[in-house]
Design a protein around this motif. Structure first.
Motif, short mmCIF file in Angstrom:
data_model
loop_
_atom_site.label_atom_id
_atom_site.label_comp_id
_atom_site.label_asym_id
_atom_site.label_seq_id
_atom_site.Cartn_x
_atom_site.Cartn_y
_atom_site.Cartn_z
N ILE A 45 -27.62 65.08 -30.20
CA ILE A 45 -27.48 64.31 -29.22
C ILE A 45 -27.22 62.89 -29.41
N TYR A 46 -26.13 62.33 -28.94
CA TYR A 46 -25.48 61.23 -29.21
C TYR A 46 -25.72 60.53 -27.88
N ARG A 47 -25.52 61.05 -26.82
CA ARG A 47 -25.64 60.45 -25.45
C ARG A 47 -26.88 59.85 -25.12
N SER A 48 -26.90 58.74 -24.58
CA SER A 48 -27.94 57.76 -24.01
C SER A 48 -28.09 58.32 -22.32
N ASN A 49 -29.33 57.54 -21.88
CA ASN A 49 -29.86 57.91 -20.59
C ASN A 49 -29.58 59.36 -20.49
N LEU A 50 -30.66 59.99 -20.94
CA LEU A 50 -30.68 61.50 -21.10
C LEU A 50 -32.16 62.06 -20.83
N SER A 51 -32.52 63.10 -20.06
CA SER A 51 -33.88 63.48 -20.04
C SER A 51 -33.68 65.25 -20.72
N LEU A 52 -34.49 65.52 -21.66
CA LEU A 52 -34.53 66.77 -22.05
C LEU A 52 -35.82 67.31 -21.91
N VAL A 53 -35.99 68.28 -20.88
CA VAL A 53 -37.22 68.92 -20.29
C VAL A 53 -37.31 70.44 -20.56
N THR A 83 -33.66 69.68 -37.07
CA THR A 83 -33.37 70.66 -36.11
C THR A 83 -32.89 69.85 -34.76
N LEU A 84 -33.67 68.56 -34.23
CA LEU A 84 -33.17 67.88 -33.33
C LEU A 84 -32.78 66.73 -33.78
N PHE A 85 -31.46 66.21 -33.53
CA PHE A 85 -31.22 65.01 -33.70
C PHE A 85 -30.76 64.04 -32.54
N LEU A 86 -31.38 62.93 -32.36
CA LEU A 86 -31.05 61.89 -31.26
C LEU A 86 -30.50 60.70 -31.71
N GLY A 87 -29.35 60.29 -31.15
CA GLY A 87 -28.79 59.17 -31.58
C GLY A 87 -28.56 57.94 -30.55
N GLY A 88 -28.89 58.18 -29.43
CA GLY A 88 -28.57 57.34 -28.22
C GLY A 88 -30.04 56.41 -27.95
N ARG A 157 -23.34 57.37 -35.02
CA ARG A 157 -22.13 56.56 -34.52
C ARG A 157 -22.65 55.39 -33.65
N GLU A 158 -23.96 55.35 -33.52
CA GLU A 158 -24.37 53.86 -32.88
C GLU A 158 -25.48 53.19 -33.97
#
Length: 330
Positions: A45-53, A83-88, A157-158
């Motif tokens: 996930i590269y996106r910002s402003n995101l909830s994953l519930v 397993t999970l990547f967060l980039g934002g 990316r960021e």
């Protein structure tokens, strides 16, 4: 968006939902809800402003490991395994189990469950499962320890100016350095569970944290009101609270409860006495501090008093985390 195997769902995989959102502008908040199930996938996930519930019991599972070979026969390395990547930034991950099931041992090496290269992020009611290097909290250090090596892994990316992360009511388990990295990360009422470290058929000492806090950063890892537990096969006095991945590591345990698996010395200098002059390691709000201080490494702190400097508000400098999971940035 809704993810699940039911016909009413928008997508069957989490990554498909993420990819759809990442084709849209990221300024507006977005939500992905996930129905109960086991999702065998690596999620980036590269996106910002995101909830994953997660709704019910949701588990994301993958089994990549550092010594796995790529198509050219080369080891993929630690940072290609999450397993999970967060980039934002401005992210919420709630009620999800995230596991790397590669296992442990010399043929496996490191295997990340979560690569948190993110800022202004909350993990709430999550379980992170792995062995060595379960949770990496970015940023990466400026360079690898060995000049001839490189970090590699998931493309970044960021480049955030700061990396601030909050872990609330989470369960994080592992063996070696299973919480590591350079972020300002606050762990609130979490269970930090040590598993038995076995290498070459023998039980080895284990380490909970391996911070790489940048020198100019005021805070590294803060564990507040956490519970340090261990699996039944973990020997007494075999687990250290932390060792420095880089020389300015900062880690504090505040009003935490620890089991008998914690080594009396508490901390390790990673075979480098010079680290003792630069790290900032401590335990605060300890009822038996006078007795414990005589056992702990003399270059660390152990006090009865905790003080206001370890409050969430102080650590994050005025940023408020709204109780409903909506983030408010002052």
């Amino acid at each position: 968006m809704l993810v699940g195997q039911e016909s009413l769902c928008d997508f069957a995989t989490i990554q498909a939902a993420v990819d759809a959102l990442e084709r849209l502008p990221s300024e507006e908040p977005a939500e992905i809800h996930i129905l109960s199930g086991v999702y065998e996938e690596s999620v980036r996930i590269y996106r910002s402003n995101l909830s994953l519930v997660g709704i019910g019991q949701v588990e994301i599972v993958m089994n990549r490991y550092a010594r796995e070979r790529d198509e050219h026969g080369n080891e993929i390395g630690t940072f290609a395994t999450p397993t999970l990547f967060l980039g934002g930034s401005r992210l919420l991950v709630e009620n999800i189990i995230i596991a790397n099931t590669a296992g442990q041992g010399e043929k496996i090496g490191q295997a990340l469950a979560v690569y948190a290269h993110c800022d202004l992020t909350v993990f709430r009611n999550c379980t992170l499962k792995g062995h060595q290097d379960t949770l990496f909290t970015g940023p990466l250090p400026p360079s690898p320890k060995r000049p001839t090596s490189k970090f590699g892994g998931v493309p970044l990316r960021e480049r955030h100016a700061r990396f601030r992360q909050l872990y609330q009511n989470c369960r994080i388990e592992g063996t070696v350095d299973f919480i590591f990295g350079g972020a300002t990360a606050y762990f609130e009422q979490c269970e930090i569970r040590s598993l038995c470290r076995v290498e070459e058929g023998a039980v080895r000492p284990a380490y909970i944290t391996a911070a790489s806090t940048p020198q100019e950063q005021a805070y590294g890892y803060v564990f507040r009101d956490c519970y340090l537990t261990a699996a039944e096969d973990v020997p007494e006095a075999s687990v250290y609270l932390g060792r420095p991945w880089r020389e300015f590591a900062k880690t504090a345990f505040v009003h935490c409860r620890t089991g008998g698996h914690i080594h009396p010395v508490g901390w390790d200098n990673w075979n480098n006495p010079a680290n003792e002059r630069t790290v900032r390691y401590g335990e605060y709000g300890v009822k038996n501090a006078a007795e414990l201080k005589g056992q702990r490494a003399p270059w660390t702190e152990c006090t009865v008093e905790a003080g206001d400097m370890w409050s969430k508000e102080q650590v994050f400098g005025g940023i408020s985390f709204f109780e409903t999971g909506k983030l408010i940035f002052d």
